[in-house]
Design a protein around this motif. Structure first.
Motif, PDB file in Angstrom:
ATOM      1  N   SER A   1       9.702  -3.275  30.334  1.00 43.87           N
ATOM      2  CA  SER A   1      10.826  -3.688  29.493  1.00 43.87           C
ATOM      3  C   SER A   1      11.501  -4.952  30.012  1.00 43.87           C
ATOM      4  O   SER A   1      12.284  -5.562  29.307  1.00 43.87           O
ATOM      5  CB  SER A   1      11.849  -2.565  29.379  1.00 43.87           C
ATOM      6  N   ALA A   2      11.189  -5.363  31.254  1.00 42.61           N
ATOM      7  CA  ALA A   2      11.774  -6.572  31.822  1.00 42.61           C
ATOM      8  C   ALA A   2      10.834  -7.137  32.883  1.00 42.61           C
ATOM      9  O   ALA A   2      10.143  -6.399  33.577  1.00 42.61           O
ATOM     10  CB  ALA A   2      13.135  -6.286  32.426  1.00 42.61           C
ATOM     11  N   TYR A   3      10.817  -8.465  32.971  1.00 44.97           N
ATOM     12  CA  TYR A   3      10.037  -9.160  33.985  1.00 44.97           C
ATOM     13  C   TYR A   3      10.965 -10.002  34.847  1.00 44.97           C
ATOM     14  O   TYR A   3      11.995 -10.491  34.384  1.00 44.97           O
ATOM     15  CB  TYR A   3       9.002 -10.085  33.345  1.00 44.97           C
ATOM     16  N   GLU A   4      10.564 -10.166  36.092  1.00 50.04           N
ATOM     17  CA  GLU A   4      11.243 -11.071  37.004  1.00 50.04           C
ATOM     18  C   GLU A   4      10.301 -12.225  37.278  1.00 50.04           C
ATOM     19  O   GLU A   4       9.130 -12.006  37.609  1.00 50.04           O
ATOM     20  CB  GLU A   4      11.610 -10.369  38.309  1.00 50.04           C
ATOM     21  N   ILE A   5      10.813 -13.444  37.136  1.00 51.26           N
ATOM     22  CA  ILE A   5      10.010 -14.641  37.376  1.00 51.26           C
ATOM     23  C   ILE A   5      10.603 -15.374  38.568  1.00 51.26           C
ATOM     24  O   ILE A   5      11.814 -15.579  38.642  1.00 51.26           O
ATOM     25  CB  ILE A   5      10.027 -15.581  36.155  1.00 51.26           C
ATOM     26  N   ILE A   6       9.738 -15.753  39.497  1.00 57.32           N
ATOM     27  CA  ILE A   6      10.164 -16.540  40.655  1.00 57.32           C
ATOM     28  C   ILE A   6       9.379 -17.846  40.623  1.00 57.32           C
ATOM     29  O   ILE A   6       8.146 -17.843  40.668  1.00 57.32           O
ATOM     30  CB  ILE A   6       9.909 -15.802  41.982  1.00 57.32           C
ATOM     31  N   LEU A   7      10.095 -18.952  40.536  1.00 57.33           N
ATOM     32  CA  LEU A   7       9.490 -20.279  40.511  1.00 57.33           C
ATOM     33  C   LEU A   7       9.811 -20.971  41.829  1.00 57.33           C
ATOM     34  O   LEU A   7      10.982 -21.106  42.187  1.00 57.33           O
ATOM     35  CB  LEU A   7      10.034 -21.084  39.327  1.00 57.33           C
TER      36      LEU A   7
END
Length: 180
Positions: free
Chosen positions: A96-102
């Motif tokens: 239901s949710a994603y975490e993105i690390i750039l």
């Protein structure tokens, strides 16, 4: 009475240090007063991060120059990495949710001398909701979040460049005064 309460709320917000995103503090204003020459080096000179850096340069009073001189800082940008992981699971056991690390490694040098440590990197983390039933809009939201993250990453790197340039400009002046 309402005006007094509204005034008190505004004063309490400014007293606690709250400020709008993108607004600068006093130390940032000092670091941004003098123009700065910068050469941007990257393995991909047309990447989205490098383009975001170039778009943000005028706001920081930084001029991009092609030639390296003694007064020019060189910003070397490595390849950005994107990590994506599940941040939340719904009752249906679907994401239901994603975490993105750039992340983007970078180094700053002046006159051939490295100013930053070799393992210096900037990173931005964001979380966004993902709807399995509407994957197309979720993909568009992810693109929008990534675009904003690149812009913020570019601003973070340029703030570090300005702060290092300010430290570099004050350090030699104070050391020459003590030597005299």
């Amino acid at each position: 009475m309402k005006k007094i309460i509204a005034s008190l709320l505004i004063l309490s917000l400014s007293a606690c240090g709250w400020h709008l995103r993108g607004s600068t503090s006093g130390s940032d204003k000092l670091a941004m007063t003098q123009p700065l020459n910068l050469t941007i080096e990257s393995s991909d000179n047309h990447s989205q991060l490098v383009n975001s850096l170039r778009q943000a340069l005028p706001g920081y009073k930084i001029t991009e120059v092609e030639k390296n001189t003694a007064q020019t800082l060189v910003l070397n940008i490595g390849s950005e990495t994107l990590d994506k992981r599940t941040a939340g699971v719904g009752s249906d056991a679907l994401t239901s949710a994603y975490e993105i690390i750039l992340r983007a490694p970078f180094s700053i040098s002046s006159a051939g001398n490295l100013i930053t440590p070799k393992d210096t990197a900037a990173s931005i983390t964001r979380t966004y909701n993902y709807n399995v039933n509407n994957a197309n809009s979720a993909a568009q939201e992810e693109e929008l979040v990534l675009r904003e993250m690149r812009r913020e990453l570019a601003q973070t790197i340029l703030r570090r460049v300005k702060n290092l340039a300010a430290k570099q400009s004050t350090t030699p002046a104070s050391s020459t005064q003590t030597a005299q």
